[in-house]
Design a protein around this motif. Structure first.
Motif, PDB file in Angstrom:
ATOM      1  N   GLY A 345    -116.053  49.336 -29.315  1.00  0.00           N
ATOM      2  CA  GLY A 345    -114.898  50.746 -29.242  1.00  0.00           C
ATOM      3  C   GLY A 345    -115.481  51.648 -30.982  1.00  0.00           C
ATOM      4  O   GLY A 345    -115.872  51.103 -31.533  1.00  0.00           O
ATOM      5  N   LEU A 346    -115.435  52.901 -30.755  1.00  0.00           N
ATOM      6  CA  LEU A 346    -116.150  54.215 -31.907  1.00  0.00           C
ATOM      7  C   LEU A 346    -114.779  54.453 -32.199  1.00  0.00           C
ATOM      8  O   LEU A 346    -113.679  54.964 -31.045  1.00  0.00           O
ATOM      9  N   GLY A 347    -114.144  54.700 -33.337  1.00  0.00           N
ATOM     10  CA  GLY A 347    -113.296  55.534 -33.926  1.00  0.00           C
ATOM     11  C   GLY A 347    -112.266  54.944 -33.438  1.00  0.00           C
ATOM     12  O   GLY A 347    -112.351  53.400 -34.010  1.00  0.00           O
ATOM     13  N   PHE A 348    -110.833  55.316 -32.892  1.00  0.00           N
ATOM     14  CA  PHE A 348    -109.715  54.645 -33.201  1.00  0.00           C
ATOM     15  C   PHE A 348    -109.976  53.173 -32.023  1.00  0.00           C
ATOM     16  O   PHE A 348    -109.484  52.523 -31.571  1.00  0.00           O
ATOM     17  N   GLU A 349    -110.997  53.463 -30.799  1.00  0.00           N
ATOM     18  CA  GLU A 349    -111.665  52.532 -29.769  1.00  0.00           C
ATOM     19  C   GLU A 349    -111.719  51.446 -30.254  1.00  0.00           C
ATOM     20  O   GLU A 349    -111.701  50.141 -29.734  1.00  0.00           O
ATOM     21  N   ALA A 350    -112.352  51.311 -31.928  1.00  0.00           N
ATOM     22  CA  ALA A 350    -112.704  50.085 -33.074  1.00  0.00           C
ATOM     23  C   ALA A 350    -111.630  49.167 -32.634  1.00  0.00           C
ATOM     24  O   ALA A 350    -111.436  48.308 -33.026  1.00  0.00           O
ATOM     25  N   GLU A 351    -110.331  49.534 -32.607  1.00  0.00           N
ATOM     26  CA  GLU A 351    -108.799  48.516 -33.032  1.00  0.00           C
ATOM     27  C   GLU A 351    -109.058  47.760 -31.362  1.00  0.00           C
ATOM     28  O   GLU A 351    -107.813  46.935 -31.837  1.00  0.00           O
ATOM     29  N   HIS A 352    -108.837  49.055 -30.583  1.00  0.00           N
ATOM     30  CA  HIS A 352    -108.570  47.553 -29.043  1.00  0.00           C
ATOM     31  C   HIS A 352    -110.432  47.047 -28.852  1.00  0.00           C
ATOM     32  O   HIS A 352    -111.095  47.486 -28.617  1.00  0.00           O
ATOM     33  N   GLU A 353    -110.469  45.623 -28.825  1.00  0.00           N
ATOM     34  CA  GLU A 353    -111.535  44.659 -28.267  1.00  0.00           C
ATOM     35  C   GLU A 353    -111.390  45.195 -26.969  1.00  0.00           C
ATOM     36  O   GLU A 353    -110.163  45.296 -25.706  1.00  0.00           O
ATOM     37  N   PRO A 354    -112.736  45.712 -26.171  1.00  0.00           N
ATOM     38  CA  PRO A 354    -113.023  45.752 -25.147  1.00  0.00           C
ATOM     39  C   PRO A 354    -112.298  44.404 -23.951  1.00  0.00           C
ATOM     40  O   PRO A 354    -112.081  43.331 -24.251  1.00  0.00           O
ATOM     41  N   VAL A 355    -112.359  44.595 -22.667  1.00  0.00           N
ATOM     42  CA  VAL A 355    -111.507  43.859 -21.704  1.00  0.00           C
ATOM     43  C   VAL A 355    -112.216  42.713 -21.824  1.00  0.00           C
ATOM     44  O   VAL A 355    -113.782  43.103 -21.189  1.00  0.00           O
TER      45      VAL A 355
END
Length: 867
Positions: A345-355
């Motif tokens: 994840g990049l940006g705010f997606e980095a806060e959420h681990e991938p499934v």
């Protein structure tokens, strides 16, 4: 700047498809009028990302060719059997007539810009297919009218459920189908209920059976509204089914109309976010394929602390063109990146681990070459391929002279030989395949690691918690910035995420574990990044040595069709394979279904063919990992000694009087700088949307001044106080946080906007906080004043939201909920209503005031803002 071809492994292979698009290769300068036109077109459209998924030979590529033709991307559709399609341009793809690598393109249909990703259909390349799912808004699942729902189609449906992807079914090849529409629909509904023929005269009746809301709507008006139908589709409660033939161009316009009418893009955010779903190589070097989920991605923009994209490419049809930026919803290809990984994840997606992936190879092979001196070159080539295909799980042998790689099957082995020959010029052979085991833990355990050779210092404490089956490894911190600076926390979390943690039974990779950072310490002068990584590895390893580990092995689901005369032989064979069995009689014979360990099922197809004299048919598909039935012989046969594994030490290194010394894992706790103790953090939560009137909300909020909302309950609560005996909470249970929603909303004080808006904003903040904690979280809102309200429960991600029924207060609901869950969770209730504390204390639950909880949420928000 020359635009690179879409199929980056073979630049020359795009020539023919480019000509079919109306010209040869384009040399595009970033400032050209054509690029500006493309950019403007890309910027004004609704953006929808779809994936085409199917069992091999169901017609995915032909379907996409038809899309391109209808959208005007190409003049005429190519054919897979003629090798003239836009996508299958790799020599091996044309040789075998299948899709091997996922590929993306974009085209316009009506007012929507559709980004379509063609995925492999062969089971050996399921990992490539699964990585695409994280960026999809919806999936088109193709089913061959000749074969119906096949084994790999079931795997695809399981993956879509795993990633919560809404889907549409297209029954293809109806011009040559062996079965009727009714038979195919019945077969599909056996695997995915509420698959609805969208052209049927009974569509409305079928939709009414999907959920209660649609049923009530149909009973009142004899129809269902499109918004409620789309909501049911988004929540995967039903799926439209269309019939046609891609090759004969039957039903394709209707399919395109359905895609843009029934499905909508995921919500986007204003700040930048993107997720990498593929890494490839080209004449411009390493490329990252991303889906932008929020904000704007610009060239030369910082993606991470160490990564920038040199250029941004968007897709015009199947041709990448340079663009100044990519906006939310678009797929972009980035050049100049070096360390990005699929799923990152990049940006705010980095806060959420991938499934965590659902599909992983279950067999590992040793690679052999004619000259052992070429091992280093071969390893580097394998490492390059592993960046593109992470499921390869590349591993050097203990002596560093052998290379082990995990693959799905024979077709993937053939492609790997071909790719390695391209990269190194060497012919590679695979040794005997061995089962890939995994390990996990049985209960929560704490560990600590210390690394302090001369002029180095780091200490890390962790808690390992059992995770859900097939959930992989998750990492989070429960340290505050005051306890451990954020730059130390980030370094430790990155180390815990990237280290391939190995178990202590056989040395197999660890899985299904939640790793929680509970404490840590560094030194301003002597701590380096490598020190924290060393301490992190030792902390996890020490915890594993303390705890009870479980050996996991891959299981397979099988479906065996044969004549009744071979039933007894089949049952005996399955019993000795430790497989479960369900027997079903059909007009054509006997069907046996079940699952068993992969190690006992490997040669099943061959034996079935032998004892049925070729009349039996068996399909075996991986179905995840489960505990070994008889682990002791396997553990003993591995010969693994965790104390001799120097790459994964459980001991700690300390320093005294200018020299370092090693302390074994059993005694290390007594030497730690930070006392080793249970540093369990309390908290967790969940969300649902519910609509009530503004006056009702004001009434509820007005009653949330700290007084009990049910005035008749006050005396009863006071009278019961003396009878409560607090129960002792169990420290081994997972945590659950229950929040009185309107009480928390009142504690925040006045804010702009209506109460409904304030409530939804609070829900969003709670959802973000729950994602940080990863515990279960339930938010309860009063619905007791709403007339004839039966109450409702919703789920938005992992956040659960409950609205109570008429006459039931949030207090009453929470009291009952605590009683129901007290044996399953360690519960904390967030409320400023002191009268409820006696009842929750009696069940062993804890209470935190709304004000303190809001302060904790604010602290977490600031912590991430400063990270």
């Amino acid at each position: 700047m020359k635009a690179f071809p879409l199929h980056l492994r073979n630049p020359a292979s795009q020539d023919e498809s480019c000509k079919r698009e109306g010209g040869g290769k384009r040399n595009l300068a970033p400032g050209s009028a054509f690029l500006l036109f493309c950019y403007i077109i890309f910027s004004v459209m609704n953006e929808l990302c779809i994936g085409i998924l199917a069992h091999v030979d169901a017609g995915k590529t032909t379907c996409i060719e038809s899309f391109f033709t209808h959208a005007g991307v190409i003049r005429s559709a190519g054919r897979v059997d003629h090798g003239t399609t836009v996508f299958d341009s790799d020599p091996k793809e044309r040789e075998h007539g299948i899709t091997i690598y996922s590929k993306e393109a974009s085209f316009q249909w009506k007012d929507t810009r559709i980004h379509v990703i063609d995925t492999p259909g062969h089971v050996d390349f399921s990992g490539e297919m699964e990585r695409v799912l994280s960026v999809l808004d919806m999936a088109v699942v193709l089913i061959s009218g000749l074969d119906g729902v096949q084994a790999h189609t079931e795997t695809i449906l399981n993956c879509l459920d795993h990633y919560h992807i809404p889907r549409l079914f297209f029954i293809n090849k109806m011009d040559i189908a062996r079965h009727s529409k009714e038979e195919l629909l019945e077969d599909l509904n056996a695997k995915f209920s509420n698959s609805i023929d969208w052209d049927s005269d009974h569509r409305e009746e079928d939709l009414a059976m999907v959920n209660e809301e649609l049923l009530n709507e149909y009973l009142e008006t004899q129809r269902t509204t499109s918004e409620n139908v789309k909501q049911a589709i988004r929540q995967c409660q039903c799926a439209p089914v269309y019939f046609g033939s891609a090759l004969k161009d039957q039903g394709m316009e209707e399919l395109l109309d359905a895609i843009v009418t029934l499905f909508e893009p995921k919500p986007v955010r204003e700040e930048f976010g993107a997720r990498v779903f593929k890494i490839t190589s080209s004449n411009e070097g390493k490329l990252a394929h991303v889906r932008v989920s929020g904000g704007v991605l610009k060239a030369r923009m910082a993606l991470t602390e160490e990564e920038k994209a040199d250029r941004v490419y968007l897709l015009n049809g199947a041709t990448p063109v340079v663009a100044p930026e990519a906006t939310a919803g678009q797929i972009a290809i980035l050049t100049g990146t070096h360390h990005l990984k699929p799923g990152q994840g990049l940006g705010f997606e980095a806060e959420h681990e991938p499934v965590s992936p659902l599909i992983e190879p279950c067999l590992s092979y040793e690679l052999h070459t004619e000259n052992d001196r070429d091992q280093r070159v071969l390893y580097e080539a394998c490492a390059t391929l592993a960046e593109e295909e992470p499921t390869l799980s590349l591993l050097a042998g203990e002596d560093d002279n052998t290379i082990h790689i995990s693959v799905m099957g024979e077709m993937q082995k053939e492609i790997l030989r071909y790719r390695l020959k391209e990269l190194t010029g060497m012919d590679v052979e695979f040794g005997q395949g061995t089962i890939v085991f995994r390990e996990t833990i049985q209960s929560t355990v704490h560990g600590a690691g210390h690394f302090e050779p001369l002029r180095h210092y780091a200490e890390v404490h962790v808690r390992l918690e059992p995770g859900a089956r097939d959930s992989g490894i998750s990492v989070r911190s429960e340290c505050s910035a005051d306890e451990l600076p954020m730059h130390y926390q980030n370094a430790i979390l990155n180390a815990l995420s990237s280290i391939p943690h190995r178990g202590v039974l056989t040395g197999a990779l660890l899985t299904d574990v939640n790793i929680v950072l509970t404490a840590g310490k560094g030194h301003l002068k002597h701590t380096e990044g490598g020190d924290l990584r060393n301490a992190s590895r030792r902390a996890v390893r020490q915890a594993l040595m303390k705890g009870d580990s479980i050996l996991l092995e891959p299981y397979c689901h099988y479906e065996l069709s044969l004549s009744s005369q071979y039933l007894s032989h089949a049952l005996y064979d399955l019993e000795r394979r430790d497989a479960s069995v369900t027997v079903t009689e059909t007009p054509d014979g006997i069907v046996l279904e079940g699952k068993g360990p992969l190690r006992t099922m490997l040669n099943m197809q061959g034996e079935v063919t032998s004892y049925t004299r070729g009349t039996g048919h068996c399909v075996v598909m991986p179905c995840g990992y489960e505990p070994c039935v008889h682990p002791e012989p396997l553990i003993e046969a591995s010969g693994y000694d965790p104390l001799l594994d120097l790459r994964n030490p459980a001991s700690s290194v300390f320093c005294s009087h200018g020299s370092s010394f090693t302390v074994s894992w059993e005694e290390a706790d007594a030497f730690m700088t930070i006392p080793v103790k249970d540093r369990t953090r309390e908290g967790s939560y969940s969300h649902r949307t519910y609509h009530v009137g503004e006056e009702e909300l004001k009434s509820i909020i007005a009653s949330e001044s700290g007084n009990n909302r049910n005035p008749n309950k006050t005396m009863r609560e006071k009278e019961k106080v003396v009878n409560y005996k607090p129960a002792k909470p169990s420290p081994e249970l997972p945590e659950c946080l229950i929040v009185d929603g309107y009480n928390l909303l009142h504690s925040r004080g006045s804010a702009e906007g209506s109460i409904t808006v304030q409530r939804e904003e609070l829900i969003d903040e709670l959802a973000a906080y729950q994602a940080y904690l990863s515990h279960r979280m339930i938010v309860v809102f009063d619905g007791y004043q709403r007339k004839d309200n039966a109450g409702s429960e919703f789920r938005n991600g992992n956040l659960e939201i409950v609205y109570t029924r008429t006459g039931q207060t949030a207090d009453a609901y929470i009291e009952k909920l605590v009683g129901d869950l007290t044996k399953q969770y360690r519960i904390t209730v967030v409320t400023s209503d002191a009268l409820i504390q006696n009842s929750i204390f009696s069940h062993g639950a804890m209470r935190i005031s709304s004000r303190m909880f809001l302060e904790e949420m604010e602290q977490v928000k600031k912590m991430f803002a400063s990270a």
